[in-house]
Design a protein around this motif. Structure first.
Motif, PDB file in Angstrom:
ATOM      1  N   ALA A   1       1.007  -1.608   0.347  1.00 20.28           N
ATOM      2  CA  ALA A   1       0.418   0.123   0.185  1.00 20.28           C
ATOM      3  C   ALA A   1       0.914   1.115   0.552  1.00 20.28           C
ATOM      4  O   ALA A   1       1.679   1.002   0.468  1.00 20.28           O
ATOM      5  CB  ALA A   1      -0.981   0.523   1.248  1.00 20.28           C
ATOM      6  N   PRO A   2       0.391   2.164  -0.550  1.00 19.13           N
ATOM      7  CA  PRO A   2       1.218   3.424  -0.522  1.00 19.13           C
ATOM      8  C   PRO A   2       1.519   4.086   0.559  1.00 19.13           C
ATOM      9  O   PRO A   2       0.244   3.890   1.440  1.00 19.13           O
ATOM     10  CB  PRO A   2       0.024   4.228  -1.567  1.00 19.13           C
ATOM     11  N   ARG A   3       2.009   4.978   1.363  1.00 19.29           N
ATOM     12  CA  ARG A   3       2.863   4.946   2.110  1.00 19.29           C
ATOM     13  C   ARG A   3       3.779   6.326   2.211  1.00 19.29           C
ATOM     14  O   ARG A   3       4.666   6.301   1.328  1.00 19.29           O
ATOM     15  CB  ARG A   3       2.893   3.392   3.333  1.00 19.29           C
ATOM     16  N   PHE A   4       3.485   6.970   3.020  1.00 18.44           N
ATOM     17  CA  PHE A   4       5.285   8.269   2.735  1.00 18.44           C
ATOM     18  C   PHE A   4       6.222   7.646   2.871  1.00 18.44           C
ATOM     19  O   PHE A   4       6.365   7.304   4.074  1.00 18.44           O
ATOM     20  CB  PHE A   4       4.365   9.886   3.906  1.00 18.44           C
ATOM     21  N   PRO A   5       7.135   8.098   2.867  1.00 13.44           N
ATOM     22  CA  PRO A   5       8.409   8.155   4.270  1.00 13.44           C
ATOM     23  C   PRO A   5       8.495   8.576   5.182  1.00 13.44           C
ATOM     24  O   PRO A   5       7.552   9.427   5.464  1.00 13.44           O
ATOM     25  CB  PRO A   5       9.149   8.985   2.473  1.00 13.44           C
ATOM     26  N   GLU A   6       9.129   7.503   5.794  1.00 13.46           N
ATOM     27  CA  GLU A   6       8.780   8.623   7.681  1.00 13.46           C
ATOM     28  C   GLU A   6       9.774   9.533   7.842  1.00 13.46           C
ATOM     29  O   GLU A   6       9.501  10.653   8.612  1.00 13.46           O
ATOM     30  CB  GLU A   6      10.611   7.167   8.214  1.00 13.46           C
ATOM     31  N   THR A   7      10.747   9.535   6.343  1.00 11.71           N
ATOM     32  CA  THR A   7      11.370  11.358   6.960  1.00 11.71           C
ATOM     33  C   THR A   7      12.101  11.347   5.903  1.00 11.71           C
ATOM     34  O   THR A   7      12.682  10.607   5.306  1.00 11.71           O
ATOM     35  CB  THR A   7      12.719  11.277   8.300  1.00 11.71           C
TER      36      THR A   7
END
Lengths: 122, 191
Positions: free
Chosen positions: B74-80
């Motif tokens: 699933a798409p997800r934002f990078p942690e940083t």
């Protein structure tokens, strides 16, 4: 990946891809004005070929390509790659060179400085 | 995912897609004009705008690529977002702003003025026109309209026709050699 997420991905890829294609085609065909991209103007408006712009163009394209390659490596892990400090220094130096050249070309004391460097009267 | 969430997602997805399609269609059909998107006010293409455009594009597309990942998860934002990426974008944007500031300080707006701006001449009369330029050289090309209404020399000396059957207005145009897009006019009234 859920179906709706796939739809969003397709949508954003379509938008960014088409926008990039339109801009690229227009830059290449001259529909986006690129006249005198590699020229600067002296203080009285005369045009000159600008090496500082050439180096900035080459370096920008080079750094952008290198960054994209790093992203392709790191993207599967949802990780944004860092930009090495050395590369940032090079980009900063290139931009400083470009801006320095721009300031040098427009200030009225350019001619005085040139005269002094030649040893003649200002 | 509940039915409500799915419906809301589809509506949002449709709205964003439609918005994007409209923007692209307007750009493609020139209703949104991007001809001068990387140009200065004087018509010259701007390297500072060009590099900002490239870095913005690259970082935006890269960010999206990172969010999507390999397409299997699933798409997800990078942690940083690494500091180096933000610094790169900061350098690029700052350079654009400084460049804009330099242009403004230097008065990068170009202008051309013809003197005198209006004159009345009899048949066979002569008038010397001069060009004054701001941020341009005074090298100009002179022309008149209509072309048969007298003669103008390369130094701006206008000579009215030997005979003027009726009152006539002639436009004298000076076009900059440095920038053909910049011109100025004066009006001659032949009596």
């Amino acid at each position: 990946m859920p179906a709706i997420a796939k739809l969003v991905v397709l949508e954003v890829w379509g938008f960014l891809g088409l926008l990039l294609a339109i801009v690229a085609v227009r830059v290449l065909t001259g529909s986006i004005n690129t006249r005198r991209l590699l020229h600067g103007r002296l203080d009285r408006g005369r045009l000159y070929f600008s090496p500082e712009r050439v180096q900035l163009l080459v370096l920008t394209l080079g750094v952008a390509t290198q960054f994209v390659l790093a992203v392709l490596d790191a993207a599967p892990a949802h990780r944004m790659p860092d930009v090495p400090t050395e590369l940032l220094a090079v980009v900063g130096g290139s931009q400083a060179f470009y801006l320095g050249g721009k300031v040098y070309s427009i200030v009225p004391w350019r001619r005085t400085l040139r005269s002094l460097m030649r040893g003649g009267p200002s | 995912m509940s039915q409500v969430q799915l419906a809301a997602g589809l509506v949002a997805c449709g709205f964003v897609g439609l918005l994007g399609a409209i923007v692209l269609w307007k750009i493609a059909s020139d209703r949104i004009d991007i001809t001068y998107v990387i140009s200065e006010a004087n018509g010259d293409a701007s390297m500072s705008r060009f590099q900002l455009l490239i870095f913005t594009f690259v970082i935006a597309m890269s960010f999206f690529l990172v969010v999507v990942g390999n397409g299997e998860t699933a798409p997800r934002f990078p942690e940083t977002i690494p500091a180096g990426v933000l610094t790169l974008l900061g350098i690029s944007a700052s350079s654009y702003l400084v460049s804009k500031g330099i242009n403004t300080s230097a008065g990068s707006q170009v202008a051309l003025v013809v003197n005198p701006t209006a004159v009345t001449l009899p048949a066979g009369g002569v008038q010397q026109f001069t060009a004054q330029a701001i941020n341009l050289s005074t090298n100009v090309r002179w022309s008149i309209s209509p072309p048969q209404a007298g003669f103008i020399a390369a130094n701006g000396l206008y000579t009215a026709p030997a005979a003027v059957p009726a009152r006539q207005v002639v436009t004298v145009t000076a076009t900059s050699d440095d920038d053909p897009a910049v011109s100025a006019v004066a009006v001659v009234t032949l009596v």
